[in-house]
Design a protein around this motif. Structure first.
Motif, PDB file in Angstrom:
ATOM      1  N   ASP A 650       0.849  -1.189   0.000  1.00 30.85           N
ATOM      2  CA  ASP A 650       0.000   0.000   0.000  1.00 30.85           C
ATOM      3  C   ASP A 650       0.891   1.247   0.000  1.00 30.85           C
ATOM      4  O   ASP A 650       1.939   1.256   0.671  1.00 30.85           O
ATOM      5  N   PRO A 651       0.514   2.321  -0.737  1.00 24.59           N
ATOM      6  CA  PRO A 651       1.374   3.511  -0.811  1.00 24.59           C
ATOM      7  C   PRO A 651       1.757   4.096   0.546  1.00 24.59           C
ATOM      8  O   PRO A 651       2.821   4.695   0.688  1.00 24.59           O
ATOM      9  N   ALA A 652       0.892   3.944   1.556  1.00 29.26           N
ATOM     10  CA  ALA A 652       1.190   4.528   2.871  1.00 29.26           C
ATOM     11  C   ALA A 652       1.697   3.499   3.875  1.00 29.26           C
ATOM     12  O   ALA A 652       1.864   3.809   5.056  1.00 29.26           O
ATOM     13  N   ALA A 653       1.987   2.265   3.398  1.00 28.65           N
ATOM     14  CA  ALA A 653       2.298   1.178   4.332  1.00 28.65           C
ATOM     15  C   ALA A 653       3.578   1.436   5.124  1.00 28.65           C
ATOM     16  O   ALA A 653       3.664   1.066   6.294  1.00 28.65           O
ATOM     17  N   TRP A 654       4.587   2.039   4.498  1.00 31.00           N
ATOM     18  CA  TRP A 654       5.878   2.190   5.147  1.00 31.00           C
ATOM     19  C   TRP A 654       6.219   3.636   5.464  1.00 31.00           C
ATOM     20  O   TRP A 654       7.385   3.975   5.683  1.00 31.00           O
ATOM     21  N   LEU A 655       5.216   4.506   5.464  1.00 36.21           N
ATOM     22  CA  LEU A 655       5.462   5.894   5.836  1.00 36.21           C
ATOM     23  C   LEU A 655       5.459   6.023   7.357  1.00 36.21           C
ATOM     24  O   LEU A 655       4.477   5.674   8.015  1.00 36.21           O
ATOM     25  N   TRP A 656       6.565   6.509   7.923  1.00 35.60           N
ATOM     26  CA  TRP A 656       6.647   6.729   9.367  1.00 35.60           C
ATOM     27  C   TRP A 656       6.133   8.129   9.681  1.00 35.60           C
ATOM     28  O   TRP A 656       6.636   9.122   9.158  1.00 35.60           O
ATOM     29  N   PHE A 657       5.087   8.202  10.497  1.00 31.50           N
ATOM     30  CA  PHE A 657       4.444   9.465  10.879  1.00 31.50           C
ATOM     31  C   PHE A 657       3.942  10.241   9.659  1.00 31.50           C
ATOM     32  O   PHE A 657       3.744  11.456   9.727  1.00 31.50           O
ATOM     33  N   GLY A 658       3.748   9.543   8.532  1.00 21.80           N
ATOM     34  CA  GLY A 658       3.266  10.198   7.324  1.00 21.80           C
ATOM     35  C   GLY A 658       4.299  11.022   6.586  1.00 21.80           C
ATOM     36  O   GLY A 658       3.965  11.757   5.652  1.00 21.80           O
ATOM     37  N   ILE A 659       5.585  10.916   6.959  1.00 22.27           N
ATOM     38  CA  ILE A 659       6.650  11.704   6.315  1.00 22.27           C
ATOM     39  C   ILE A 659       6.938  11.143   4.933  1.00 22.27           C
ATOM     40  O   ILE A 659       7.142   9.939   4.761  1.00 22.27           O
ATOM     41  N   GLN A 660       6.976  12.019   3.931  1.00 22.52           N
ATOM     42  CA  GLN A 660       7.244  11.600   2.562  1.00 22.52           C
ATOM     43  C   GLN A 660       8.730  11.248   2.375  1.00 22.52           C
ATOM     44  O   GLN A 660       9.601  11.784   3.076  1.00 22.52           O
ATOM     45  N   PRO A 661       9.050  10.353   1.414  1.00 23.53           N
ATOM     46  CA  PRO A 661      10.438   9.868   1.281  1.00 23.53           C
ATOM     47  C   PRO A 661      11.462  10.935   0.929  1.00 23.53           C
ATOM     48  O   PRO A 661      12.648  10.758   1.224  1.00 23.53           O
ATOM     49  N   ILE A 662      11.063  12.049   0.285  1.00 22.26           N
ATOM     50  CA  ILE A 662      12.060  13.079  -0.024  1.00 22.26           C
ATOM     51  C   ILE A 662      12.618  13.701   1.253  1.00 22.26           C
ATOM     52  O   ILE A 662      13.686  14.324   1.227  1.00 22.26           O
TER      53      ILE A 662
END
Length: 702
Positions: A650-662
């Motif tokens: 899922d696109p949000a599966a590995w986002l920590w605290f919702g922080i984007q990868p950039i």
């Protein structure tokens, strides 16, 4: 030679520099006036672009040829005799990359002041990059200049000792600079293709030739003076269109002071478009398309097979009916464009579904321009979550850009070129001044362009759209898409999709300016990309040759030999970067932002602790750099689109605290600090950290 003679000689040298820069400005203004006169006399637009491209690149190449050298001191640090004002110009040009010149105003146009939820841009770029220069001025640049080094990995070698700090620093420099330089060469290809009409890949090769002519022969000496020339070009190219638009809309050329008058008008137009019946029709059409893709994703294999059968049947039917050749060709193209297998279909249709859902939102999912943050802290739970995510990503990006600026190898190397520590400090001040001229203008340009589009372009008939719309769509469909979705032959805002990478370049045409201004803007964008690419390629080649082999018995023993090897390494890296850029791996701003997170995690903890804490040692910095960089890279890869598609995440599966990868550096930097401190404390008896020595002592041959 007495001190008085030395001062007199340096004063004479500065006077010659002032004279040469003034002569260059006069030649540049004469070229612009000549091209404007030629356009009025009927010179074809197809010739104006190539003439600008050829003339400006040849100017830079001539400076590069005049500055050729094989002397190590001149090649690596320009002889340490660049005056502060010109080093400030060169640093500003090095800094004003394709991302800043081409994409920053576009990001502000698309994301508003605070970003758009998952897109945390907006003013975060301006605030983060400017704040980073304050860190450089106060904490890092004077100390590095005082140590009289050549490269940033030299600092890790001299400060911490041993082989591994230098090698890890050199490898990290190659990684973050290569990511950055791919973005610059992508920008070069984009500009050259628009300026000359050639294919994108050919445009990359044309621009690459200019990069190599500027940097291959003279290293830092040649690059410094080409960057001064390029800064003057990009300053003119940025300020002229924004001043023109401001005068057209507001009656004054001082855009920075006046553009705020347009914000209430934009807010009123955005509110009107939100409830406009025609816009609602367009949004409903995109919502229907999104639901269609969602239905296909329920059974990808069956849907793909059915769609392929229908298109094959359509091609056969058109042939049997003797239909127009264009209709048959279009049906065949649709058949060829179908995904090759179910995995590709799932990825493509998921992306299309999300894109259509976004365009089904008011204003095609764009935020209200002057809104503080997306969402509503007093609204529904999902609106509150969006508000928190938007604010958190905004702050995270500012942090990564600030500390990334303070750790960028190609930028910090610029402060090795000044004659003294005092001039290094002055150079940072000049850098901030020259960068501020453009960064304060970028938000103004975004506002003026948005007003121009909302007030003048939206509502136009499809039969009378300006020529630049079709021309930019042909350069790259991802830069501009326009389609009559609701069939009323009138352009709605939802039917127009602009990419961030074309807002600045299309501003002259959008504002109705003479085409010679378009040529000037494209030449300015090319100057921005070339100037940064020059510095990045030199940093990479120096890391591969000077830093990785500086103490190897197998390395070349003479300084001249290392310089020659650096030149060939530069050539090889440039060709590899051009190959990667031709694949168009990501948008320019995304690539640049990623390189800042990498630089922040790799260098900032070791730099700061090495300067302010005597207890930091070799073991600590090695594990700190590896852990910080490892966390940042892992977070980026886990959230990369191709990785998520491969594993079906899922696109949000590995986002920590919702922080984007950039903004992955927001995790890597604290990890680097903690690990460096912990291991330095555990192994504190290993290195005497107070023994800071100069690079001449450490590298007697240089």
């Amino acid at each position: 030679m007495t001190q008085a003679d030395t001062l007199q000689q340096y004063a004479s040298y500065r006077w010659r520099l002032h004279r040469n820069v003034l002569l260059y400005i006069v030649l540049l203004l004469a070229l612009l006036a000549l091209m404007a006169w030629a356009e009025r006399q009927g010179l074809s637009r197809n010739l104006i672009g190539p003439i600008f491209l050829f003339t400006t690149v040849m100017m830079y190449a001539l400076i590069g040829i005049v500055g050729r050298t094989t002397d190590a001191q001149e090649y690596y640090v320009a002889g340490r005799r660049i005056p502060a004002i010109y080093n400030g110009m060169a640093t500003a040009a090095d800094w004003m990359s394709a991302a800043s010149f081409i994409s920053l105003a576009g990001a502000l146009y698309l994301q508003g002041f605070s970003g758009a939820g998952s897109q945390p841009g907006g003013l975060a770029y301006v605030m983060g990059w400017t704040g980073g220069f304050c860190l450089v001025a106060l904490l890092i640049a004077p100390r590095l200049r005082e140590m009289r080094l050549y490269t940033l990995p030299d600092f890790f070698n001299v400060r911490y000792g041993g082989r591994w700090p230098r090698l890890i620093a050199a490898g990290a420099a190659v990684l973050c600079c290569f990511t950055y330089v791919v973005a610059q060469i992508y920008g070069v290809g984009l500009i050259a293709s628009r300026l000359t009409g050639v294919q994108f890949e050919i445009g990359i090769l044309l621009g690459l030739g200019g990069i190599l002519l500027c940097s291959f022969l003279g290293g830092m000496r040649a690059i410094t003076w080409t960057q001064v020339a390029q800064y003057i070009m990009l300053l003119m190219a940025f300020l002229l269109p924004v001043s023109w638009l401001a005068y057209k809309q507001l009656g004054t050329p001082f855009a920075i002071a006046a553009y705020g008058e347009q914000l209430p008008k934009i807010a009123a137009l955005e509110k009107k478009l939100t409830f406009d019946p025609a816009e609602i029709e367009v949004r409903d059409a995109f919502y229907y398309r999104a639901k269609n893709y969602e239905f296909k994703l329920l059974n990808v294999e069956l849907a793909l097979s059915k769609e392929r059968d229908e298109l094959e049947s359509r091609v056969r039917s058109l042939k049997a009916q003797g239909a127009d050749f264009g209709l048959i060709t279009q049906a065949r193209r649709e058949l060829l464009d179908l995904p090759k297998d179910t995995a590709a279909a799932k990825e493509q249709w998921t992306r299309a579904m999300l894109e259509n859902l976004e365009r089904a939102q008011p204003l095609s999912g764009l935020p209200f321009h002057s809104q503080a943050f997306q969402g509503d802290p007093q609204g529904l739970p999902e609106q509150q979550a969006l508000y928190e995510s938007s604010r958190l990503n905004f702050l995270a990006l500012i942090f990564c850009l600030m500390v990334g600026t303070a750790g960028l190898p190609h930028l910090l190397t610029r402060y090795y070129t000044t004659p003294s520590v005092a001039e290094a400090r002055q150079s940072v001040a000049w850098s901030l001044f020259f960068i501020g001229l453009l960064y304060l203008s970028a938000p103004a340009l975004a506002v003026l362009v948005k007003f121009e589009i909302l007030n003048n372009l939206v509502g136009s008939s499809f039969d009378s759209l300006p020529n630049w719309v079709g021309q930019w769509a042909r350069v790259d469909p991802s830069l501009l898409q326009v389609a009559d979705v609701n069939g009323d032959r009138t352009l709605q805002f939802g039917e127009l999709r602009l990419g961030a990478d074309m807002i600045m370049l299309a501003t002259p045409e959008l504002g109705g300016m003479p085409f010679v201004i378009s040529g000037l803007v494209a030449a300015g964008g090319l100057a921005a990309a070339l100037s940064t690419a020059d510095g990045l390629l030199l940093t990479i080649s120096n890391a591969l040759v000077h830093d990785m082999k500086a103490r190897s018995s197998k390395g070349l023993s003479s300084p001249e030999g290392r310089v020659i090897l650096s030149k060939f390494a530069l050539l090889a890296v440039a060709l590899l970067a051009a190959l990667v850029a031709a694949w168009k791996p990501a948008a320019i701003l995304a690539l640049v932002s990623a390189s800042f997170s990498l630089a922040a995690a790799a260098f900032f903890p070791g730099l700061v602790l090495g300067i302010v804490w005597k207890g930091a040692n070799r073991t600590g910095v090695v594990w700190g750099m590896l852990s910080g960089l490892g966390v940042t890279l892992a977070y980026m890869l886990m959230n990369a689109a191709f990785v998520r598609a491969f594993w079906g995440w899922d696109p949000a599966a590995w986002l920590w605290f919702g922080i984007q990868p950039i903004s992955a550096g927001v995790f890597g930097v604290p990890v680097g600090f903690v690990v460096t401190w912990l291991f330095s404390w555990l192994f504190k008896a290993q290195v005497d950290a107070t023994a800071l020595i100069s690079s001449e002592d450490h590298y007697p041959g240089l």
